[in-house]
Design a protein around this motif. Structure first.
Motif, PDB file in Angstrom:
ATOM      1  N   ASP A 141       7.989   4.042   6.089  1.00  0.00           N
ATOM      2  CA  ASP A 141       9.095   3.305   5.484  1.00  0.00           C
ATOM      3  C   ASP A 141       8.570   1.977   4.948  1.00  0.00           C
ATOM      4  O   ASP A 141       8.059   1.144   5.709  1.00  0.00           O
ATOM      5  CB  ASP A 141      10.187   3.056   6.530  1.00  0.00           C
ATOM      6  CG  ASP A 141      11.548   2.816   5.901  1.00  0.00           C
ATOM      7  OD1 ASP A 141      11.592   2.166   4.836  1.00  0.00           O
ATOM      8  OD2 ASP A 141      12.562   3.255   6.476  1.00  0.00           O
ATOM      9  N   THR A 142       8.669   1.775   3.634  1.00  0.00           N
ATOM     10  CA  THR A 142       8.144   0.550   3.018  1.00  0.00           C
ATOM     11  C   THR A 142       9.208  -0.537   2.870  1.00  0.00           C
ATOM     12  O   THR A 142       8.945  -1.580   2.285  1.00  0.00           O
ATOM     13  CB  THR A 142       7.555   0.862   1.617  1.00  0.00           C
ATOM     14  OG1 THR A 142       8.617   1.252   0.735  1.00  0.00           O
ATOM     15  CG2 THR A 142       6.524   1.964   1.704  1.00  0.00           C
ATOM     16  N   TRP A 159       6.888  -0.806  10.166  1.00  0.00           N
ATOM     17  CA  TRP A 159       6.105  -1.966  10.550  1.00  0.00           C
ATOM     18  C   TRP A 159       6.936  -3.233  10.698  1.00  0.00           C
ATOM     19  O   TRP A 159       6.384  -4.310  10.906  1.00  0.00           O
ATOM     20  CB  TRP A 159       4.981  -2.191   9.530  1.00  0.00           C
ATOM     21  CG  TRP A 159       3.898  -1.152   9.621  1.00  0.00           C
ATOM     22  CD1 TRP A 159       3.469  -0.503  10.737  1.00  0.00           C
ATOM     23  CD2 TRP A 159       3.084  -0.661   8.544  1.00  0.00           C
ATOM     24  NE1 TRP A 159       2.451   0.359  10.439  1.00  0.00           N
ATOM     25  CE2 TRP A 159       2.189   0.287   9.099  1.00  0.00           C
ATOM     26  CE3 TRP A 159       3.023  -0.922   7.178  1.00  0.00           C
ATOM     27  CZ2 TRP A 159       1.250   0.974   8.328  1.00  0.00           C
ATOM     28  CZ3 TRP A 159       2.102  -0.241   6.404  1.00  0.00           C
ATOM     29  CH2 TRP A 159       1.215   0.683   6.973  1.00  0.00           C
ATOM     30  N   ARG A 160       8.245  -3.123  10.572  1.00  0.00           N
ATOM     31  CA  ARG A 160       9.155  -4.260  10.759  1.00  0.00           C
ATOM     32  C   ARG A 160       8.811  -5.427   9.839  1.00  0.00           C
ATOM     33  O   ARG A 160       8.810  -6.589  10.252  1.00  0.00           O
ATOM     34  CB  ARG A 160       9.164  -4.735  12.230  1.00  0.00           C
ATOM     35  CG  ARG A 160       9.331  -3.667  13.286  1.00  0.00           C
ATOM     36  CD  ARG A 160      10.549  -2.822  13.049  1.00  0.00           C
ATOM     37  NE  ARG A 160      11.792  -3.563  13.143  1.00  0.00           N
ATOM     38  CZ  ARG A 160      12.978  -3.119  12.725  1.00  0.00           C
ATOM     39  NH1 ARG A 160      13.065  -1.924  12.156  1.00  0.00           N
ATOM     40  NH2 ARG A 160      14.036  -3.847  12.847  1.00  0.00           N
ATOM     41  N   ILE A 161       8.525  -5.125   8.589  1.00  0.00           N
ATOM     42  CA  ILE A 161       8.206  -6.208   7.660  1.00  0.00           C
ATOM     43  C   ILE A 161       9.477  -6.933   7.236  1.00  0.00           C
ATOM     44  O   ILE A 161      10.564  -6.370   7.213  1.00  0.00           O
ATOM     45  CB  ILE A 161       7.436  -5.697   6.422  1.00  0.00           C
ATOM     46  CG1 ILE A 161       8.267  -4.698   5.613  1.00  0.00           C
ATOM     47  CG2 ILE A 161       6.109  -5.075   6.845  1.00  0.00           C
ATOM     48  CD1 ILE A 161       7.584  -4.241   4.335  1.00  0.00           C
ATOM     49  N   GLY A 162       9.330  -8.211   6.922  1.00  0.00           N
ATOM     50  CA  GLY A 162      10.470  -9.007   6.494  1.00  0.00           C
ATOM     51  C   GLY A 162      10.613  -9.068   4.986  1.00  0.00           C
ATOM     52  O   GLY A 162      11.683  -9.377   4.472  1.00  0.00           O
ATOM     53  N   PHE A 164       8.521  -7.336   1.147  1.00  0.00           N
ATOM     54  CA  PHE A 164       7.544  -6.351   0.673  1.00  0.00           C
ATOM     55  C   PHE A 164       6.154  -6.947   0.503  1.00  0.00           C
ATOM     56  O   PHE A 164       5.149  -6.234   0.624  1.00  0.00           O
ATOM     57  CB  PHE A 164       8.031  -5.744  -0.636  1.00  0.00           C
ATOM     58  CG  PHE A 164       7.207  -4.581  -1.123  1.00  0.00           C
ATOM     59  CD1 PHE A 164       6.929  -3.501  -0.301  1.00  0.00           C
ATOM     60  CD2 PHE A 164       6.715  -4.564  -2.426  1.00  0.00           C
ATOM     61  CE1 PHE A 164       6.175  -2.420  -0.758  1.00  0.00           C
ATOM     62  CE2 PHE A 164       5.971  -3.492  -2.887  1.00  0.00           C
ATOM     63  CZ  PHE A 164       5.693  -2.419  -2.046  1.00  0.00           C
ATOM     64  N   SER A 165       6.065  -8.250   0.257  1.00  0.00           N
ATOM     65  CA  SER A 165       4.749  -8.864   0.090  1.00  0.00           C
ATOM     66  C   SER A 165       3.936  -8.850   1.391  1.00  0.00           C
ATOM     67  O   SER A 165       2.730  -9.106   1.372  1.00  0.00           O
ATOM     68  CB  SER A 165       4.895 -10.305  -0.423  1.00  0.00           C
ATOM     69  OG  SER A 165       5.719 -11.071   0.436  1.00  0.00           O
ATOM     70  N   GLU A 166       4.572  -8.519   2.519  1.00  0.00           N
ATOM     71  CA  GLU A 166       3.853  -8.385   3.783  1.00  0.00           C
ATOM     72  C   GLU A 166       3.211  -7.002   3.937  1.00  0.00           C
ATOM     73  O   GLU A 166       2.385  -6.793   4.836  1.00  0.00           O
ATOM     74  CB  GLU A 166       4.811  -8.621   4.966  1.00  0.00           C
ATOM     75  CG  GLU A 166       5.402 -10.020   5.019  1.00  0.00           C
ATOM     76  CD  GLU A 166       6.494 -10.141   6.079  1.00  0.00           C
ATOM     77  OE1 GLU A 166       6.674  -9.190   6.870  1.00  0.00           O
ATOM     78  OE2 GLU A 166       7.176 -11.170   6.114  1.00  0.00           O
ATOM     79  N   PHE A 167       3.595  -6.081   3.088  1.00  0.00           N
ATOM     80  CA  PHE A 167       3.150  -4.692   3.233  1.00  0.00           C
ATOM     81  C   PHE A 167       1.627  -4.530   3.159  1.00  0.00           C
ATOM     82  O   PHE A 167       1.043  -3.827   4.000  1.00  0.00           O
ATOM     83  CB  PHE A 167       3.851  -3.821   2.184  1.00  0.00           C
ATOM     84  CG  PHE A 167       3.477  -2.378   2.221  1.00  0.00           C
ATOM     85  CD1 PHE A 167       4.062  -1.514   3.133  1.00  0.00           C
ATOM     86  CD2 PHE A 167       2.535  -1.859   1.344  1.00  0.00           C
ATOM     87  CE1 PHE A 167       3.717  -0.166   3.188  1.00  0.00           C
ATOM     88  CE2 PHE A 167       2.179  -0.522   1.379  1.00  0.00           C
ATOM     89  CZ  PHE A 167       2.774   0.330   2.307  1.00  0.00           C
ATOM     90  N   PRO A 168       0.927  -5.140   2.188  1.00  0.00           N
ATOM     91  CA  PRO A 168      -0.524  -4.925   2.109  1.00  0.00           C
ATOM     92  C   PRO A 168      -1.268  -5.297   3.386  1.00  0.00           C
ATOM     93  O   PRO A 168      -2.190  -4.578   3.795  1.00  0.00           O
ATOM     94  CB  PRO A 168      -0.939  -5.816   0.928  1.00  0.00           C
ATOM     95  CG  PRO A 168       0.278  -5.855   0.058  1.00  0.00           C
ATOM     96  CD  PRO A 168       1.422  -5.928   1.025  1.00  0.00           C
ATOM     97  N   ALA A 169      -0.890  -6.388   4.023  1.00  0.00           N
ATOM     98  CA  ALA A 169      -1.571  -6.795   5.257  1.00  0.00           C
ATOM     99  C   ALA A 169      -1.362  -5.765   6.358  1.00  0.00           C
ATOM    100  O   ALA A 169      -2.276  -5.489   7.157  1.00  0.00           O
ATOM    101  CB  ALA A 169      -1.074  -8.167   5.709  1.00  0.00           C
ATOM    102  N   GLN A 170      -0.177  -5.172   6.416  1.00  0.00           N
ATOM    103  CA  GLN A 170       0.088  -4.154   7.422  1.00  0.00           C
ATOM    104  C   GLN A 170      -0.740  -2.887   7.160  1.00  0.00           C
ATOM    105  O   GLN A 170      -1.204  -2.228   8.097  1.00  0.00           O
ATOM    106  CB  GLN A 170       1.583  -3.820   7.446  1.00  0.00           C
ATOM    107  CG  GLN A 170       2.464  -4.936   7.975  1.00  0.00           C
ATOM    108  CD  GLN A 170       2.204  -5.229   9.446  1.00  0.00           C
ATOM    109  OE1 GLN A 170       1.874  -4.332  10.218  1.00  0.00           O
ATOM    110  NE2 GLN A 170       2.329  -6.485   9.827  1.00  0.00           N
ATOM    111  N   VAL A 171      -0.909  -2.551   5.898  1.00  0.00           N
ATOM    112  CA  VAL A 171      -1.761  -1.408   5.558  1.00  0.00           C
ATOM    113  C   VAL A 171      -3.185  -1.643   6.061  1.00  0.00           C
ATOM    114  O   VAL A 171      -3.804  -0.757   6.679  1.00  0.00           O
ATOM    115  CB  VAL A 171      -1.757  -1.141   4.042  1.00  0.00           C
ATOM    116  CG1 VAL A 171      -2.785  -0.066   3.681  1.00  0.00           C
ATOM    117  CG2 VAL A 171      -0.378  -0.705   3.579  1.00  0.00           C
TER     118      VAL A 171
END
Length: 255
Positions: A141-142, A159-162, A164-171
């Protein structure tokens, strides 16, 4: 019978004339009495509009006269009232912010998209627990955490991101977990997972797909199997069920 047509669509296509295009699209939507949001950027268009069916489809037909948007196929749903308070047509830096300027599907073109999986195929894979080559299938889930809380696929990765710009770091932090698995990224309408899947490919995740058309297309083309809850939408309907019907979302106080 509900009489208000709601549409959502996006396309990554290079727009060097976004400011001028903004003026034209705004004027036409305003003349037709439509409400909602249209975002334009050099990388493409992202839109959510609502109004009488004839007016909405007339606006889309006019947009598709531009060859760049000729293949646009908006997703449709219905409501009793217009779920937007006003009309906004804006030019932005990105139509979905990721803060990775090299991830530009518009520059890559259709041949450079990450592979997409149809809703029907994803449903079958989830039934099987594996893809057609026998690899275990996981969904990713993105969306932002508060959206996921309304509903998501059973056993999805969240990943409980706040934002979308946090997504790459979680990847980067979790990419080894996808080894020898097929991962299907998904979001509400397809725009976030379009960029997400490309980014995952770039960092070396081998078997990655995006869900074609996102959650809303999955609802439209399947029976919603493997989905739990509702799908948050960014308008006054708040959330939709698997039949694309508006539902009252639970309040924060609800157990």
């Amino acid at each position: 019978m509900s009489t208000v047509l709601n549409i959502s669509s996006y396309k990554f296509v290079t727009l060097d004339d976004a400011p001028a295009l903004r003026e034209r699209l705004h004027a036409h939507a305003q003349a037709l009495g439509l409400k909602g949001t249209v975002l334009l950027a050099q990388e493409g268009i992202n839109l959510f509009l609502a109004g009488p069916a004839e007016a909405v489809r007339g606006w889309v037909a006019d947009l598709k006269q531009d060859a760049r948007f000729a293949d646009l196929e908006p997703k449709e749903s219905w409501s009793d009232t217009v779920p937007f308070k006003k009309l906004l047509v804006k030019v932005k830096g990105e139509i979905i912010r990721m803060n990775h300027p090299t991830i530009r599907p518009d520059i890559r073109g259709s041949a450079g998209r990450a592979p997409a999986v149809s809703p029907e195929t994803l449903r079958r894979w989830l039934d099987q627990g594996r893809d057609d080559e026998g690899r275990p299938v996981v969904t990713l889930d993105t969306r932002n955490a508060f959206e996921v809380d309304y509903g998501t696929f059973r056993d999805t990765i969240d990943w409980r991101i706040g934002k979308f710009s946090e997504f790459p770091a979680q990847v980067q932090a979790h990419k080894d977990a996808f080894k020898d698995k097929t991962v299907v990224s998904f979001c509400t309408g397809g725009i976030r997972c379009e960029k997400a899947a490309l980014y995952m490919q770039e960092v070396g995740i081998e078997h990655v797909y995006q869900l074609e058309g996102g959650i809303l297309k999955y609802f439209e083309l399947t029976d919603g199997a493997h989905w739990q809850g509702q799908c948050f939408v960014f308008d006054e309907r708040e959330a939709l069920g698997c039949a694309l019907e508006p539902r009252q979302a639970p309040s924060p106080e609800s157990p």
